[in-house]
Scaffold this motif. Structure first.
Motif, short mmCIF file in Angstrom:
data_model
loop_
_atom_site.label_atom_id
_atom_site.label_comp_id
_atom_site.label_asym_id
_atom_site.label_seq_id
_atom_site.Cartn_x
_atom_site.Cartn_y
_atom_site.Cartn_z
N TRP A 179 -4.15 8.43 5.40
CA TRP A 179 -3.56 8.19 4.08
C TRP A 179 -4.46 8.69 2.95
CZ3 TRP A 179 -6.86 5.42 1.09
CH2 TRP A 179 -7.80 4.61 1.74
N MET A 180 -5.75 8.91 3.26
CA MET A 180 -6.67 9.37 2.20
C MET A 180 -6.24 10.70 1.63
SD MET A 180 -10.32 8.27 3.90
CE MET A 180 -11.23 9.05 2.57
N GLN A 181 -5.54 11.52 2.44
CA GLN A 181 -5.09 12.82 1.93
C GLN A 181 -4.13 12.63 0.76
OE1 GLN A 181 -1.79 14.13 2.24
NE2 GLN A 181 -2.32 16.08 1.28
N THR A 182 -3.31 11.57 0.82
CA THR A 182 -2.34 11.33 -0.26
C THR A 182 -3.04 11.00 -1.56
OG1 THR A 182 -0.84 10.47 1.43
CG2 THR A 182 -0.28 10.02 -0.86
N VAL A 183 -4.11 10.20 -1.48
CA VAL A 183 -4.79 9.74 -2.68
C VAL A 183 -5.77 10.79 -3.21
CG1 VAL A 183 -6.23 7.90 -3.65
CG2 VAL A 183 -4.54 7.37 -1.89
N MET A 184 -6.45 11.46 -2.29
CA MET A 184 -7.50 12.40 -2.69
C MET A 184 -7.00 13.83 -2.81
SD MET A 184 -10.62 10.89 -0.35
CE MET A 184 -11.83 11.95 -1.14
N ASN A 185 -5.73 14.08 -2.46
CA ASN A 185 -5.16 15.43 -2.55
C ASN A 185 -6.01 16.46 -1.80
OD1 ASN A 185 -2.94 14.67 -4.14
ND2 ASN A 185 -4.20 14.74 -6.00
N ALA B 92 0.83 -1.21 0.00
CA ALA B 92 0.00 0.00 0.00
C ALA B 92 0.87 1.27 0.00
CB ALA B 92 -0.93 0.00 1.21
N VAL B 93 1.93 1.29 0.78
CA VAL B 93 2.81 2.46 0.85
C VAL B 93 3.49 2.69 -0.49
CG1 VAL B 93 4.93 3.36 1.88
CG2 VAL B 93 3.17 2.38 3.33
N CYS B 94 3.96 1.62 -1.12
CA CYS B 94 4.61 1.76 -2.44
C CYS B 94 3.61 2.24 -3.49
CB CYS B 94 5.22 0.42 -2.86
SG CYS B 94 6.64 -0.08 -1.87
N ALA B 95 2.37 1.76 -3.41
CA ALA B 95 1.36 2.19 -4.37
C ALA B 95 1.04 3.67 -4.20
CB ALA B 95 0.10 1.34 -4.21
N ARG B 96 0.93 4.14 -2.94
CA ARG B 96 0.64 5.56 -2.71
C ARG B 96 1.82 6.43 -3.13
NH1 ARG B 96 -1.77 3.76 2.30
NH2 ARG B 96 -0.02 4.56 3.50
N THR B 97 3.03 5.96 -2.88
CA THR B 97 4.20 6.72 -3.31
C THR B 97 4.26 6.81 -4.83
OG1 THR B 97 5.38 5.92 -1.36
CG2 THR B 97 6.70 6.90 -3.10
N ALA B 98 3.96 5.71 -5.51
CA ALA B 98 3.95 5.71 -6.98
C ALA B 98 2.89 6.66 -7.51
CB ALA B 98 3.72 4.30 -7.49
N THR C 126 1.75 9.33 -5.97
CA THR C 126 2.20 10.70 -5.69
C THR C 126 3.20 11.18 -6.73
OG1 THR C 126 1.88 10.31 -3.32
CG2 THR C 126 3.23 12.18 -3.95
N LEU C 127 4.07 10.29 -7.21
CA LEU C 127 5.10 10.68 -8.16
C LEU C 127 4.62 10.66 -9.60
CD1 LEU C 127 8.12 8.74 -6.59
CD2 LEU C 127 7.60 11.17 -6.37
N ASN C 128 3.76 9.71 -9.95
CA ASN C 128 3.38 9.51 -11.36
C ASN C 128 1.97 9.96 -11.69
OD1 ASN C 128 5.90 8.24 -11.76
ND2 ASN C 128 5.07 6.29 -11.02
N LYS C 129 1.09 10.05 -10.67
CA LYS C 129 -0.32 10.38 -10.89
C LYS C 129 -0.94 9.34 -11.83
CE LYS C 129 0.09 13.97 -8.29
NZ LYS C 129 -0.51 13.96 -6.94
N GLY C 130 -2.08 9.68 -12.43
CA GLY C 130 -2.73 8.76 -13.35
C GLY C 130 -3.82 7.96 -12.68
N PRO C 131 -4.91 7.62 -13.41
CA PRO C 131 -6.04 6.89 -12.82
C PRO C 131 -5.68 5.46 -12.40
CG PRO C 131 -6.30 7.07 -15.20
CD PRO C 131 -5.13 7.93 -14.84
N THR C 132 -4.77 4.82 -13.13
CA THR C 132 -4.42 3.44 -12.79
C THR C 132 -3.75 3.37 -11.42
OG1 THR C 132 -4.10 2.94 -15.13
CG2 THR C 132 -3.16 1.39 -13.53
N TRP C 133 -2.74 4.22 -11.23
CA TRP C 133 -2.06 4.24 -9.94
C TRP C 133 -3.01 4.66 -8.83
CZ3 TRP C 133 1.95 1.60 -8.99
CH2 TRP C 133 2.97 1.43 -9.93
N LYS C 134 -3.94 5.53 -9.14
CA LYS C 134 -4.90 5.96 -8.12
C LYS C 134 -5.77 4.80 -7.68
CE LYS C 134 -8.33 9.57 -7.17
NZ LYS C 134 -9.01 10.77 -7.70
N MET C 135 -6.24 3.98 -8.64
CA MET C 135 -7.07 2.84 -8.28
C MET C 135 -6.27 1.82 -7.47
SD MET C 135 -10.01 1.46 -8.40
CE MET C 135 -10.79 2.58 -9.58
N VAL C 136 -5.03 1.57 -7.89
CA VAL C 136 -4.19 0.62 -7.14
C VAL C 136 -3.95 1.13 -5.72
CG1 VAL C 136 -1.90 -0.41 -7.04
CG2 VAL C 136 -3.09 -0.28 -9.22
N ALA C 137 -3.68 2.43 -5.59
CA ALA C 137 -3.44 3.00 -4.26
C ALA C 137 -4.67 2.88 -3.38
CB ALA C 137 -3.01 4.46 -4.40
#
Length: 797
Positions: free
Chosen positions: A729-735, A652-658, A660-671
């Motif tokens: 952690w929702m702040q990281t995903v939802m900005n 989960a931490v790696c997915a949220r970090t990815a 944060t760095l790459n953005k995109g809907p795919t990474w958001k869903m995985v996170a």
């Protein structure tokens, strides 16, 4: 202080259920008192004229306080309130008290009191017997260890004048006997007579009293019985000489043939050998290093054993005092004279009459002073009985002073920002991207120290034995005042540095920032590291060393045997991910950036971004490796499940970090998916496994049977708060942003919430650990012993 509070404060926390339930006995005495008062009130409602006016006149010359009258009354069995006797049931000796005044008013209350009093005494007696048996068995084991150590010491140091074999000792004894006989033959008879000593005067250690002649005897008697009298004395002298040689001779080296070193897998080298199935070196190597290691281990074992004896002696004394106090209360309330009979039984029981613990303490003291402190009694006793650290007003004053300085600097910082309108200047963005991450590191550390200080305060308040759980050396653990002192000291230094380089724009003359002020954060980090590594005995050296050892064990997680301080510290580091990222930014900013112009390209650097992934997952990887090591050592399947929890968190931490760095809907869903799964698993583990709550059959609904905090609402509030803070952690995903705060500010805010959650978790985690120790009466940690005896050979002998 009343005895009830003193009694509770001096209890061994892990043995508290084995002590006399003094408070409950007080409530039974209170019930008797209430009944007596009610009975007196009913009698007082009748005729007010005192019945004493109608009794026979006792006379003017009769002595009222006659000792004989008291003795006669005490001797009369009809005046006795209780009869205490010992019975044997189920193979155990128990005490039973027969209340002889059951027919009196309120006798049923007193029957209940004595029944519960007997139950408490028998419980205390049974526990005391059990613990004395344990220490006697442990003493036998330590005795063997000391024999092996002395023989090992002789083999290594080769002391001059010491014999090491039985044959040499026998020969030396024969020579001593022959020399004594020759000396006697050449000694004049008058001198012989003057040196004659009665056999009763010769002690076991062979010490000869001087000039104890029998001058009453006549000269003729001395001449006639000279030979016959001196023969047994001479034989006794020879026997004492031989015993003296044996006493001074070291332990026979034959012991070493049956002894090997203990090879527990507690070091990286032994762990690797065990993993590769390579044999560990268990044979004895007679070197000074091995001797020093064995002495240190055995020294720690004897210190722990002596501490156990002290607590056992205190346990006996406190319970005897409690029975004495409660019986005096009963006598006062019930107008009886039962305490004398009952306390006589207590004093004659095993609890009051056994002196095994006291004698064992004396032997341990003598042995420890002789073998581990070079016969220096004060040094040895200071090790066996370390003095409690006194809390001085200097610590409190310094803490308060630094707290005031911290508040003053915060106010000054706010006023400068408002007065100069710094938030509207162009350099604001650059400052938040460069200087703010550097200084936020100290904010995270100070906040964590403050939470730890709060934990210590409440652990002490609710009598959680945190120093024993963490394994702190007695007298060296930090109190909440010391922790706050260190935290406020760091906050003052950090805030002073912030004020020193609060320039948002470059100097118009030099078109540059001041290099000295830009280096302040790095200098402060260097200062903290230097203090941590300082070898001198200043600034709580033992605590610093303990922390460094735990950090080193975390870095080499699978190679060291995992103890509670190790995985507890690793759990703290999982809440300091953002602080670790700040350290990464230090390296990039001062190593590859232009700190003089506050310029860097860290965010766009692939290496920096890669390490962002690694650093975010490193604390959880440490915990995963610790769980695997404990699964291997303890064969506990729960450690495997705990490892899966940390594995889900790593993903989960790696997915949220990815994201944060790459953005995109795919990474958001995985996170989103990985974070939800990790949050559910972690929240369940926090509440059910770490805190021991949510037990369906508990007498405290949905909690657990034993609670240290008296208000159950505190636990439910903690559960809700833990769940809400887990969702940070929702702040990281939802900005999510609050009041248009900068992204770095939101990151620091979320990291602070996680530190607050960790502080909340710390209290209930240690509370649950403490209650587990209480349930198992586990008040001491096992200390590894240096030698391992071959039990088969011992049995053959």
């Amino acid at each position: 202080m009343k005895f009830g509070k003193e009694f509770a404060s001096q209890m061994v926390p892990e043995w508290q259920e084995a002590y006399t339930d003094y408070e409950y006995l007080k409530t039974l005495v209170k019930e008797i008192e209430i009944f007596k008062q009610r009975t007196r009130a009913e009698k007082a409602a009748g005729p007010r004229r005192s019945h004493t006016l109608y009794r026979a006149f006792s006379g003017l010359t009769q002595r009222v306080n006659s000792p004989r009258a008291h003795q006669a009354a005490a001797a009369d069995i009809e005046n006795q309130a209780i009869l205490v006797q010992s019975v044997r049931r189920d193979g155990e000796e128990r005490s039973e008290t027969m209340f002889l005044m059951a027919a009196d008013d309120g006798g049923e209350y007193e029957l209940v009191y004595f029944k519960r009093l007997d139950d408490e005494f028998n419980k205390v007696l049974k526990f005391y017997r059990l613990k004395v048996d344990e220490v006697m068995k442990e003493a036998a084991v330590l005795n063997k260890q000391m024999e092996a150590l002395i023989a090992f010491r002789v083999k290594v140091e080769h002391p001059q004048g010491w014999t090491t074999s039985v044959e040499e000792t026998t020969q030396l004894a024969s020579d001593a006997a022959a020399s004594s006989a020759a000396l006697f033959a050449n000694t004049p008879s008058a001198v012989k007579a003057s040196r004659r000593v009665p056999m009763a005067v010769i002690d076991e250690e062979g010490s000869m009293p001087g000039s104890q002649g029998q001058s009453d005897e006549s000269q003729g008697d001395r001449k006639d019985g000279n030979n016959e009298t001196m023969r047994p004395v001479n034989a006794r002298i020879q026997e004492l000489k031989q015993n003296d040689i044996k006493a001074k001779r070291p332990a026979p080296l034959e012991i070493l043939k049956r002894v090997k070193f203990n090879t527990a897998q507690e070091t990286p080298r032994s762990t690797i050998k065990g993993f590769l199935n390579l044999p560990n070196q268990a044979d004895l190597k007679f070197t000074k290093d091995n001797l020093k290691k064995a002495e240190d281990q055995l020294k720690m074992a004897f210190v722990g054993f002596y501490q156990k004896l002290r607590l056992l002696k205190s346990y006996s004394f406190l319970n005897i005092m409690a029975f004495s106090k409660i019986m005096k209360k009963y006598d006062k309330v019930a107008s009886r004279n039962a305490s004398k009979s009952y306390m006589k039984m207590v004093d004659n029981s095993y609890l009051g009459s056994s002196d095994e613990v006291s004698k064992l303490m004396e032997r341990v003291e003598a042995m420890f002073i002789k073998h581990f402190s070079n016969s220096n009694r004060s040094k040895g006793m200071n090790i066996l009985r370390p003095k409690r650290k006194r809390e001085t007003h200097r610590i409190t004053f310094s803490m308060g002073f630094l707290f005031g300085c911290t508040i003053a600097l915060i106010i000054a910082l706010v006023l400068i920002i408002r007065a100069r309108n710094i938030l509207d200047k162009q350099g604001r963005v650059i400052y938040m991207e460069t200087m703010f991450p550097l200084y936020s590191l100290f904010g995270f550390i100070v906040l964590h120290m403050m939470m730890y200080a709060v934990n210590i305060y409440f652990w002490r308040r609710y009598r959680v034995n945190y120093s024993f759980i963490f394994g702190f050396k007695e007298g060296t653990e930090l109190g909440y005042r010391e922790v706050l002192l260190l935290g406020f000291s760091l906050s003052v230094l950090a805030l002073a540095s912030v004020l020193a380089n609060l320039d948002m724009e470059m100097d118009p003359i030099t078109a540059d920032y001041k290099p000295i002020t830009e280096l302040l954060p790095l200098g402060l980090v260097a200062l903290v590291i230097m203090i941590m590594l300082c070898p001198f005995n200043i600034l709580y050296r033992s605590s610093r060393y303990f922390l460094l050892v735990c950090i080193f064990h975390c870095l080499l997680a699978p190679l060291y045997k995992v103890t509670l301080p190790d995985f507890f510290l690793a759990d703290q580091l999982t809440s300091q991910v953002q602080a670790l990222r700040s350290l990464e930014f230090y390296t990039c900013y001062y190593g590859w950036g232009d700190y003089k112009r506050r310029q860097n390209n860290c965010k766009s650097n692939d290496v920096f971004n890669t390490f962002s992934f690694i650093i975010a997952a490193v604390p959880y990887i440490w915990r995963l490796l610790q769980c695997l090591r404990r699964l291997s050592d303890e064969r506990d399947i729960h450690q495997g499940y705990n490892g899966l929890k940390y594995l889900s968190t790593i993903i989960a931490v790696c997915a949220r970090t990815a994201y944060t760095l790459n953005k995109g809907p795919t990474w958001k869903m995985v996170a989103w998916i990985t974070s939800i799964i990790a949050t559910i698993i972690s929240t369940y583990w926090d509440i059910v496994m770490d805190w021991g709550l949510f037990q369906r059959k508990s007498k405290n609904r949905w909690l657990r049977d034993k609670l240290l905090v008296p208000h159950t609402s505190v636990y439910f509030a903690a559960i809700i708060l833990n769940v809400l803070l887990r969702l940070a952690w929702m702040q990281t995903v939802m900005n999510i942003t609050v009041f248009s705060l900068h992204r770095q500010t939101m990151v620091a805010l979320v990291a602070s919430l996680e530190i607050l959650r960790r502080g909340l978790w710390n209290f209930f985690r240690l509370e649950n650990e403490h209650l587990n120790n209480v349930g198992k009466f586990r008040a001491f940690k096992s200390v590894p012993l240096p030698f391992n005896y071959d039990e088969d050979e011992d049995k053959d002998e």
